[in-house]
Design a protein around this motif. Structure first.
Motif, PDB file in Angstrom:
ATOM      1  N   GLN A  30      29.020  42.078  -8.326  1.00  0.00           N
ATOM      2  CA  GLN A  30      29.808  42.073  -7.258  1.00  0.00           C
ATOM      3  C   GLN A  30      29.204  43.278  -7.075  1.00  0.00           C
ATOM      4  OE1 GLN A  30      33.787  40.268  -7.819  1.00  0.00           O
ATOM      5  NE2 GLN A  30      32.986  38.302  -6.471  1.00  0.00           N
ATOM      6  N   TYR A  40      24.414  45.389   0.250  1.00  0.00           N
ATOM      7  CA  TYR A  40      25.552  44.210   0.047  1.00  0.00           C
ATOM      8  C   TYR A  40      25.625  43.747   2.331  1.00  0.00           C
ATOM      9  CZ  TYR A  40      28.297  46.023  -2.717  1.00  0.00           C
ATOM     10  OH  TYR A  40      28.427  46.247  -4.508  1.00  0.00           O
ATOM     11  N   MET A  86      25.693  39.490   1.456  1.00  0.00           N
ATOM     12  CA  MET A  86      26.783  38.989  -0.134  1.00  0.00           C
ATOM     13  C   MET A  86      28.042  38.776   1.148  1.00  0.00           C
ATOM     14  SD  MET A  86      25.579  41.649  -3.056  1.00  0.00           S
ATOM     15  CE  MET A  86      26.819  40.899  -3.535  1.00  0.00           C
TER      16      MET A  86
END
Length: 160
Positions: A56, A124, A129
């Motif tokens: 992440q 991102y 994401m």
């Protein structure tokens, strides 16, 4: 004293006669720049604490903040007197060396801000994401460090 009995100033200069912002300019600029620097690093610390896995939030993204911090130190180690050649005549290259050092500091600062934009959008936003906060945190960190560096460099007066 009733409100109607307070003498009214004739102009704004009379109202601010006793407050001289020049005396407190360095203090205000230093506190504001330090607050921005702290806030930027706080965002990244928060993102790293919330998303400890490398899936992440890649730990290599911390390099942008480190480069921005180095650039901030490089920009703020050169005084205006060194740029003009008034106080710095010896050394490696004199005022030309100071100008090159300042330029390289700005290059590092701008480069880290551009890299943070790239991380935000390339890592991102475009891949969509789910947690986008780490990318936003990296961008905000570099933006706040950059603006803190600019405020600390140009917001202070050096002739005290």
């Amino acid at each position: 004293m009733p409100v109607c009995c307070i003498p009214k100033p004739e102009s704004m200069s009379q109202l601010c006669e006793n407050c001289d912002p020049g005396e407190r300019r360095n203090i205000i600029a230093s506190i504001l720049a330090g607050g921005l620097f702290f806030t930027g690093w706080w965002f990244v610390i928060d993102a790293a604490a919330q998303f400890p896995s490398d899936d992440q939030f890649k730990h290599a993204y911390h390099v942008c903040g480190v480069i921005a911090t180095i650039g901030m130190f490089m920009v703020n180690t050169v005084t205006s007197g060194q740029m003009r050649g008034d106080t710095y005549t010896d050394g490696c290259m004199g005022p030309y060396g100071a100008r090159i050092w300042l330029f390289l500091g700005f290059v590092l600062s701008f480069g880290s801000l551009i890299a943070a934009c790239w991380i935000l959008f390339g890592g991102y936003v475009m891949p969509d994401m789910d947690p986008q906060w780490p990318g936003v945190a990296i961008f905000l960190q570099n933006m706040f460090i950059f603006f803190g560096s600019i405020i600390y460099k140009f917001g202070r007066v050096e002739e005290f």
